[in-house]
Design a protein around this motif. Structure first.
Motif, PDB file in Angstrom:
ATOM      1  N   ARG A  25       0.785  -1.105   0.068  1.00  0.00           N
ATOM      2  CA  ARG A  25       0.091   0.088   0.056  1.00  0.00           C
ATOM      3  C   ARG A  25       0.787   1.287  -0.136  1.00  0.00           C
ATOM      4  NH1 ARG A  25      -4.805  -0.735   4.315  1.00  0.00           N
ATOM      5  NH2 ARG A  25      -5.811  -2.738   3.758  1.00  0.00           N
ATOM      6  N   PRO A  26       0.346   2.202  -0.612  1.00  0.00           N
ATOM      7  CA  PRO A  26       0.902   3.645  -0.450  1.00  0.00           C
ATOM      8  C   PRO A  26       1.039   3.995   0.872  1.00  0.00           C
ATOM      9  CG  PRO A  26      -1.133   3.810  -1.458  1.00  0.00           C
ATOM     10  CD  PRO A  26      -0.848   2.448  -1.275  1.00  0.00           C
ATOM     11  N   ILE A  27       2.004   4.134   1.736  1.00  0.00           N
ATOM     12  CA  ILE A  27       2.135   4.603   2.980  1.00  0.00           C
ATOM     13  C   ILE A  27       3.285   5.749   3.289  1.00  0.00           C
ATOM     14  CG2 ILE A  27       2.811   4.024   5.368  1.00  0.00           C
ATOM     15  CD1 ILE A  27       0.169   2.947   4.281  1.00  0.00           C
ATOM     16  N   GLY A  28       2.867   6.814   4.267  1.00  0.00           N
ATOM     17  CA  GLY A  28       3.748   7.813   4.568  1.00  0.00           C
ATOM     18  C   GLY A  28       3.899   9.016   3.628  1.00  0.00           C
ATOM     19  N   PRO A  29       4.918   9.673   3.940  1.00  0.00           N
ATOM     20  CA  PRO A  29       5.026  10.860   3.198  1.00  0.00           C
ATOM     21  C   PRO A  29       5.201  10.528   1.634  1.00  0.00           C
ATOM     22  CG  PRO A  29       6.439  11.000   5.019  1.00  0.00           C
ATOM     23  CD  PRO A  29       5.862   9.832   4.942  1.00  0.00           C
ATOM     24  N   GLY A  30       4.584  11.182   0.640  1.00  0.00           N
ATOM     25  CA  GLY A  30       4.891  10.882  -0.697  1.00  0.00           C
ATOM     26  C   GLY A  30       4.059   9.590  -1.174  1.00  0.00           C
ATOM     27  N   GLY A  31       3.442   8.976  -0.205  1.00  0.00           N
ATOM     28  CA  GLY A  31       2.742   7.784  -0.584  1.00  0.00           C
ATOM     29  C   GLY A  31       3.542   6.784  -1.259  1.00  0.00           C
ATOM     30  N   THR A  32       4.652   6.181  -0.419  1.00  0.00           N
ATOM     31  CA  THR A  32       5.673   5.406  -1.098  1.00  0.00           C
ATOM     32  C   THR A  32       5.086   4.022  -0.729  1.00  0.00           C
ATOM     33  OG1 THR A  32       7.521   6.691  -0.237  1.00  0.00           O
ATOM     34  CG2 THR A  32       7.908   4.605  -0.437  1.00  0.00           C
ATOM     35  N   ASN A  33       5.316   2.972  -1.787  1.00  0.00           N
ATOM     36  CA  ASN A  33       4.657   1.879  -1.629  1.00  0.00           C
ATOM     37  C   ASN A  33       5.402   1.129  -0.614  1.00  0.00           C
ATOM     38  OD1 ASN A  33       2.707   1.934  -3.617  1.00  0.00           O
ATOM     39  ND2 ASN A  33       4.340   1.330  -5.195  1.00  0.00           N
ATOM     40  N   GLU A  34       4.687   0.436   0.506  1.00  0.00           N
ATOM     41  CA  GLU A  34       5.219  -0.399   1.595  1.00  0.00           C
ATOM     42  C   GLU A  34       4.276  -1.435   1.877  1.00  0.00           C
ATOM     43  OE1 GLU A  34       6.159   1.980   4.991  1.00  0.00           O
ATOM     44  OE2 GLU A  34       6.650   3.720   4.023  1.00  0.00           O
ATOM     45  N   VAL A  35       5.209  -2.508   2.532  1.00  0.00           N
ATOM     46  CA  VAL A  35       4.546  -3.682   2.932  1.00  0.00           C
ATOM     47  C   VAL A  35       3.567  -3.565   4.008  1.00  0.00           C
ATOM     48  CG1 VAL A  35       4.772  -5.894   3.820  1.00  0.00           C
ATOM     49  CG2 VAL A  35       6.288  -5.060   2.070  1.00  0.00           C
ATOM     50  N   VAL A  36       2.423  -3.803   4.090  1.00  0.00           N
ATOM     51  CA  VAL A  36       1.694  -3.763   5.320  1.00  0.00           C
ATOM     52  C   VAL A  36       0.961  -5.063   5.616  1.00  0.00           C
ATOM     53  CG1 VAL A  36      -0.789  -2.764   6.028  1.00  0.00           C
ATOM     54  CG2 VAL A  36       0.644  -1.656   4.522  1.00  0.00           C
ATOM     55  N   THR A  37       1.408  -5.539   6.923  1.00  0.00           N
ATOM     56  CA  THR A  37       0.681  -6.710   7.306  1.00  0.00           C
ATOM     57  C   THR A  37      -0.851  -6.740   7.972  1.00  0.00           C
ATOM     58  OG1 THR A  37       3.188  -7.529   8.268  1.00  0.00           O
ATOM     59  CG2 THR A  37       1.184  -8.551   8.974  1.00  0.00           C
ATOM     60  N   ILE A  38      -1.485  -7.666   7.333  1.00  0.00           N
ATOM     61  CA  ILE A  38      -2.913  -7.762   7.580  1.00  0.00           C
ATOM     62  C   ILE A  38      -3.299  -9.091   8.562  1.00  0.00           C
ATOM     63  CG2 ILE A  38      -5.440  -7.708   6.744  1.00  0.00           C
ATOM     64  CD1 ILE A  38      -3.835  -5.085   5.862  1.00  0.00           C
ATOM     65  N   ARG A  39      -3.858  -8.680   9.580  1.00  0.00           N
ATOM     66  CA  ARG A  39      -4.241  -9.850  10.641  1.00  0.00           C
ATOM     67  C   ARG A  39      -5.657 -10.051  10.526  1.00  0.00           C
ATOM     68  NH1 ARG A  39      -3.060  -9.788  15.745  1.00  0.00           N
ATOM     69  NH2 ARG A  39      -2.793 -12.021  15.761  1.00  0.00           N
ATOM     70  N   GLU A  40      -6.403 -11.181  10.220  1.00  0.00           N
ATOM     71  CA  GLU A  40      -7.733 -11.434  10.046  1.00  0.00           C
ATOM     72  C   GLU A  40      -7.894 -12.774  10.498  1.00  0.00           C
ATOM     73  OE1 GLU A  40      -9.165 -10.728   6.260  1.00  0.00           O
ATOM     74  OE2 GLU A  40      -7.835 -12.032   5.252  1.00  0.00           O
ATOM     75  N   PRO A  41      -9.340 -12.977  11.044  1.00  0.00           N
ATOM     76  CA  PRO A  41      -9.615 -14.066  11.404  1.00  0.00           C
ATOM     77  C   PRO A  41     -10.540 -15.079  10.249  1.00  0.00           C
ATOM     78  CG  PRO A  41     -11.368 -12.733  12.203  1.00  0.00           C
ATOM     79  CD  PRO A  41     -10.206 -12.003  11.547  1.00  0.00           C
ATOM     80  N   ILE A  42     -10.020 -16.232  10.280  1.00  0.00           N
ATOM     81  CA  ILE A  42     -10.713 -17.118   8.864  1.00  0.00           C
ATOM     82  C   ILE A  42     -11.211 -18.412   9.561  1.00  0.00           C
ATOM     83  CG2 ILE A  42      -9.078 -16.083   7.175  1.00  0.00           C
ATOM     84  CD1 ILE A  42      -7.660 -18.629   7.168  1.00  0.00           C
ATOM     85  N   ASN A  43     -12.069 -19.065   8.711  1.00  0.00           N
ATOM     86  CA  ASN A  43     -12.438 -20.608   9.053  1.00  0.00           C
ATOM     87  C   ASN A  43     -11.456 -21.624   8.533  1.00  0.00           C
ATOM     88  OD1 ASN A  43     -15.378 -19.210   8.682  1.00  0.00           O
ATOM     89  ND2 ASN A  43     -15.036 -20.658  10.540  1.00  0.00           N
ATOM     90  N   LEU A  44     -10.693 -22.314   9.365  1.00  0.00           N
ATOM     91  CA  LEU A  44     -10.004 -23.544   9.064  1.00  0.00           C
ATOM     92  C   LEU A  44     -10.769 -24.706   8.824  1.00  0.00           C
ATOM     93  CD1 LEU A  44      -6.544 -22.917  10.671  1.00  0.00           C
ATOM     94  CD2 LEU A  44      -7.296 -22.439   8.094  1.00  0.00           C
ATOM     95  N   SER A  45     -10.133 -25.756   8.374  1.00  0.00           N
ATOM     96  CA  SER A  45     -11.170 -26.937   8.336  1.00  0.00           C
ATOM     97  C   SER A  45     -11.327 -27.553   9.651  1.00  0.00           C
ATOM     98  CB  SER A  45     -10.380 -27.845   6.934  1.00  0.00           C
ATOM     99  OG  SER A  45      -9.204 -28.196   7.524  1.00  0.00           O
ATOM    100  N   SER A  46     -10.252 -28.070  10.285  1.00  0.00           N
ATOM    101  CA  SER A  46     -10.441 -28.583  11.363  1.00  0.00           C
ATOM    102  C   SER A  46      -9.412 -28.287  12.466  1.00  0.00           C
ATOM    103  CB  SER A  46     -10.831 -30.092  11.380  1.00  0.00           C
ATOM    104  OG  SER A  46      -9.419 -30.577  10.840  1.00  0.00           O
ATOM    105  N   GLU A  47      -9.837 -28.688  13.878  1.00  0.00           N
ATOM    106  CA  GLU A  47      -8.648 -28.564  15.027  1.00  0.00           C
ATOM    107  C   GLU A  47      -8.911 -29.732  15.870  1.00  0.00           C
ATOM    108  OE1 GLU A  47      -6.931 -24.993  17.118  1.00  0.00           O
ATOM    109  OE2 GLU A  47      -8.522 -25.977  18.482  1.00  0.00           O
ATOM    110  N   ASP A  48      -7.761 -30.365  16.367  1.00  0.00           N
ATOM    111  CA  ASP A  48      -7.982 -31.385  17.189  1.00  0.00           C
ATOM    112  C   ASP A  48      -7.115 -31.013  18.438  1.00  0.00           C
ATOM    113  OD1 ASP A  48      -9.499 -34.013  16.409  1.00  0.00           O
ATOM    114  OD2 ASP A  48      -8.116 -33.547  14.614  1.00  0.00           O
ATOM    115  N   ARG A  49      -7.714 -30.918  19.515  1.00  0.00           N
ATOM    116  CA  ARG A  49      -7.008 -30.312  20.909  1.00  0.00           C
ATOM    117  C   ARG A  49      -7.088 -31.539  21.810  1.00  0.00           C
ATOM    118  NH1 ARG A  49      -5.886 -25.791  23.767  1.00  0.00           N
ATOM    119  NH2 ARG A  49      -6.184 -24.402  21.778  1.00  0.00           N
ATOM    120  N   TYR A  50      -5.937 -32.039  22.691  1.00  0.00           N
ATOM    121  CA  TYR A  50      -6.236 -32.811  23.680  1.00  0.00           C
ATOM    122  C   TYR A  50      -5.208 -32.443  24.694  1.00  0.00           C
ATOM    123  CZ  TYR A  50      -2.397 -34.888  21.067  1.00  0.00           C
ATOM    124  OH  TYR A  50      -1.173 -35.422  20.454  1.00  0.00           O
ATOM    125  N   GLY A  51      -5.360 -32.760  25.915  1.00  0.00           N
ATOM    126  CA  GLY A  51      -4.701 -32.288  27.063  1.00  0.00           C
ATOM    127  C   GLY A  51      -4.846 -33.102  28.258  1.00  0.00           C
TER     128      GLY A  51
END
Length: 830
Positions: A615-641
């Protein structure tokens, strides 16, 4: 409620009440009165235990406020015991009861040795085991004096609260938090902030429910945490005032007042707090190309938070008859919070030369007001547990947040307005069947209407506008029934719950609509085997779900950083989990071991993932890497303890406890997204990518508590906690250690207590993590982050009790709790 649901509920209750009218076998009635031998005052909640000499089965009842008891029982030969905590038990062996009779007045004498023990019990967190849950009586735990509900939860075995306030149970954040058994406005729109503002002194106990019965919501795949607020039971006018001062700045006052007469019980929990504390975070975002470092962005952020809040809980219980009452409760929370942060930003090339320097200043103001009205009707038809309750609850929450951001690229103003109305209607009916069985059925309707408007304005305008307006509606109609019985040493509780869910998500700015309608069934099985009084086994199974909360569905983007952003996902669907839990309890002298093995299988599991954008970020709109964190549905999870909790009391002056939880997760699923890059002409191009997020991870956490009585009756309590490192397909989180110390001394003839508390003694409660995008094996970016929500806290707390003894308050509460009716208590014992 649709017609099908209504007809089902009508048929269910018609059948139950019809069954209730069936005649029962003839019984005789025993009566009497239990009083204090020294003062002749009646003992309310004293117990009468009837042990059948032939079958060894137990039955009985409790006394009313006048010390009277009236119990129906079949004819037979019994061992009759009259008991009250801290008093010597009176036993009448081989008493033939073949007709109605009166035992007259029974006088109980105080037990001096037990009284000493009770004084200690009132000062610590005690544990009670039920068929489907564990109950932790908060008592007078020193390390949470003057603290908040978050601190109380973080002191409970199986529970962990991370540095951002997120609550997890057995390592999973998919946990449902209830107040007095119901969803509540006390949790608020932002649960973590609300829990930080609720004073710990308002909490009587916390129920950890890892295998919930059908009575409870199916929400929460890891289980349920039920916070029970204090409601005075002592007759007359009594209460306590709790005050706290601390450094960094902390001021708090929390009075609890109760007035109980024969006709009504008036109770209130109040709390005002002012806190001001620093925090910090350090982010190191490195970008790679073909494994070669290209640039590094460092963000060093210092922030200062100011929190002012008032909580008020006012209740009036009116006793309509001897067995029925109606209770009205009004709750209000009003908070005014602010925070300011300074983010020093530096960007460096592959050789370490600085290419950009910037300062991002952010000032936030947030007001949060919540009101809630509750009405409860309870009718205890008799002392055997035949009971009907009806609840109505309505709440209105409004949250307004403004943020002013200034950096070298421009000036930004953010405005967020959230408003939520919640209505709950609930009824539960419990019908005992014979001596050792009962049937229960009920209905619960939960209806939520919420709007969230997020507006971002910036000069000059942003290339990407994150503004959005979300409208969220969720209606859940649920019906359930369950049957429980005890056969000799074996107990079982079988239930079935059906929930009809209707969800509508409207994104006004983009005209995107998401509708979800589904009907699901949730069976529950809880089994118990009490081999001896000191050894027992439990086995539980439940099917549960996790509905995405509105903040996970809302695609607004966080604005604390331009390059590390969290956003919601309106396309999320529920997670469904099948859970199994095998528990074992053993008491050996002064040593108690409570352990369990658990397993959970989840489908459509919700996980937070990361991806990169240009995305263009900072003074002058320089293209920079932006890290996006978001929730999604995965197929499955097995948990034991495996979980282990121990308590050891070698003497009256030394009490030790510890807990250990080991868990392993196996996740399967993939993430489909657009990967962005810059071509030779400096244009942003995208390529579809499907990333395998399959991963296995083992982790653990442990907690140790010690309580020692020093000379001069000074109590010294230490709590230490360690959570082991964790990893996912994209991240690694380092281990975390923290320790708390507390010292207390009773003053004013035990009417007052002083507590000195040091929270996070070594200032080590920090989250340190590494995130690899798109994967650990071949990252294009690595985000190295350290975050500390609050620094070490030192506080001094003073509690003054009036018309209220420490041991008297505790034993009255415990005496009542042991005989509470309701399906969730069935088959349990303290």
């Amino acid at each position: 409620m649709n017609k099908v649901t209504f007809l089902y509920v009508l048929f269910l209750f018609s059948a139950v009440f019809a069954y209730a009218q069936k005649p029962t076998s003839p019984q005789v009635t025993i009566t009497g009165k239990i009083v204090d031998a020294k003062t002749n005052e009646p003992l309310e909640y004293a117990t009468v235990v009837l042990k059948d000499i032939k079958t060894q089965k137990l039955s009985g009842g409790i006394t009313d406020e006048k010390g009277n008891f009236n119990i129906k029982t079949p004819k037979g030969t019994y061992e009759v015991s009259f008991e009250f905590i801290s008093f010597k038990t009176v036993k009448l062996p081989n008493r033939v009861i073949d007709k109605s009779m009166s035992f007259g007045t029974i006088k109980l004498k105080e037990d001096a040795e037990v009284l000493d023990e009770i004084n200690i019990v009132a000062e610590k967190t005690t544990v009670e085991i039920r068929l489907d849950k564990r109950i932790y009586n908060v008592g007078k735990d020193l390390t949470v004096k003057g603290a908040s509900a978050s601190d109380v939860l973080d002191n409970i075995p199986s529970v962990n609260v991370d540095v951002e306030g997120n609550v997890s149970l057995r390592g999973s954040e998919n946990v449902r938090i209830l107040i007095d058994g119901k969803p509540s406005a006390l949790v608020g729109l932002s649960g973590t902030d609300a829990l930080r503002q609720l004073p710990s002194d308002a909490i009587e106990r916390v129920e950890v429910i890892t295998s919930p019965s059908a009575r409870y919501d199916a929400e929460g795949t890891a289980g349920i945490l039920n916070i029970i607020l204090r409601k005075g039971k002592a007759t007359g006018f009594n209460g306590s005032i709790n005050t706290t001062i601390g450094d960094p700045t902390q001021l708090q006052i929390a009075p609890n007042i109760n007035l109980r007469t024969k006709r009504f019980n008036l109770f209130t929990n109040l709390g005002y707090s002012y806190r001001k504390g620093p925090g910090n975070s350090l982010t190191n975002l490195s970008a790679f190309e073909n494994g070669v470092l290209q640039s590094t962005r460092i963000e060093d952020r210092e922030f200062e938070r100011e929190r002012k809040g008032f909580n008020g809980n006012f209740g009036l219980e009116v006793f309509l008859t001897k067995n029925s009452s109606i209770t009205g409760t009004f709750f209000i929370r009003d908070s005014d919070n602010g925070s300011g942060s300074t983010n020093n930003i530096g960007v460096f090339d592959a050789l370490g030369a600085q290419t950009l320097s910037d300062i991002r200043i952010q000032d936030e103001e947030e007001t949060d007001k919540t009101t809630q009205f509750s009405l409860n009707y309870t009718n205890n038809f008799n002392t055997k547990g035949h009971k009907l309750t009806v609840d109505f609850q309505y709440s209105d929450s409004e949250e307004v947040e403004t943020a002013f951001i200034n950096d070298s690229s421009g000036v930004e103003n953010n405005l967020t307005e959230e408003n939520s109305q919640n209505t709950l209607v609930q009824t539960d009916y419990v019908l005992p069947l014979g001596k050792n069985s009962q049937f229960e059925a009920g209905y619960r309707g939960q209806f939520q209407d919420l709007t969230s408007d997020f507006l971002v304005t910036r000069t000059p305008p942003l290339a990407f506008d994150p503004s959005n307006n979300l409208v969220f509606n969720q209606n859940v109609n649920a019906i359930y029934s369950q049957y429980g019985s005890k056969i000799n040493k074996f107990s079982f509780l079988l239930g079935l719950r059906s929930e009809i869910t209707d969800v509508k998500v409207r994104l006004v700015n983009t005209n995107d609509n998401f509708d979800y309608n589904y009907t699901e069934f949730f069976p529950t099985i809880n089994l118990g085997y009490e081999r001896t009084e000191k050894q027992s086994f439990t086995l539980g199974y439940s099917r549960r779900l996790r509905r995405p909360r509105f903040w996970f569905l809302n695609p607004f983007e966080s604005r604390n950083s331009q390059n590390v952003i969290f956003k919601g996902n309106p396309g999320l669907i529920p997670t469904f989990t099948n859970s199994f839990d095998l528990g074992y309890l053993q008491k050996i002298g002064k040593f108690t071991v409570n352990s369990s093995i658990y397993y959970q299988h989840a489908v459509n599991n919700i996980e937070r993932v990361s991806r990169d954008e240009i995305r263009p970020i900072g003074p002058g709109g320089t293209n920079e890497v932006v890290t996006i964190r978001e929730p999604i549905n995965l197929s499955s999870e097995d948990r034991y303890g495996f979980e282990l909790t121990t308590n050891y009391s070698p003497s009256k002056t030394v009490r030790l406890s510890g807990s250990f939880n080991f868990f392993r997760t196996q996740t399967e699923g993939s993430y489909l997204y657009e990967q962005f890059s810059i071509d030779n002409n400096n244009n942003i191009v995208s390529t579809p990518v499907e990333q395998d997020l399959g991963n296995s991870n083992s982790s653990w956490f442990a907690r140790f508590n010690s309580r020692i009585t020093l000379p001069g009756k000074i109590q010294w309590q230490t709590r230490m906690f360690y959570r082991g490192p964790r990893k996912t397909a994209q991240s690694e989180i380092k281990g975390l250690f923290s320790a708390n110390l507390a010292f207390s001394k009773d003053v004013f003839k035990e009417k007052g207590t002083l507590v000195l508390n040091v929270s996070d003694v070594f200032n080590s409660r920090k989250r340190q993590s590494l995130t690899f995008n798109p994967s650990r094996d071949n990252p294009t970016t690595i985000n190295d982050q350290e975050f500390q929500w609050r620094v070490r806290q030192i506080s001094l707390n003073f509690t003054y009790r009036f018309n209220q003894k420490k041991n008297q308050r505790d034993r009255q509460r415990r005496g009542g709790d042991d005989f509470e009716g309701g399906g969730e208590e069935f088959g349990g014992r303290p």
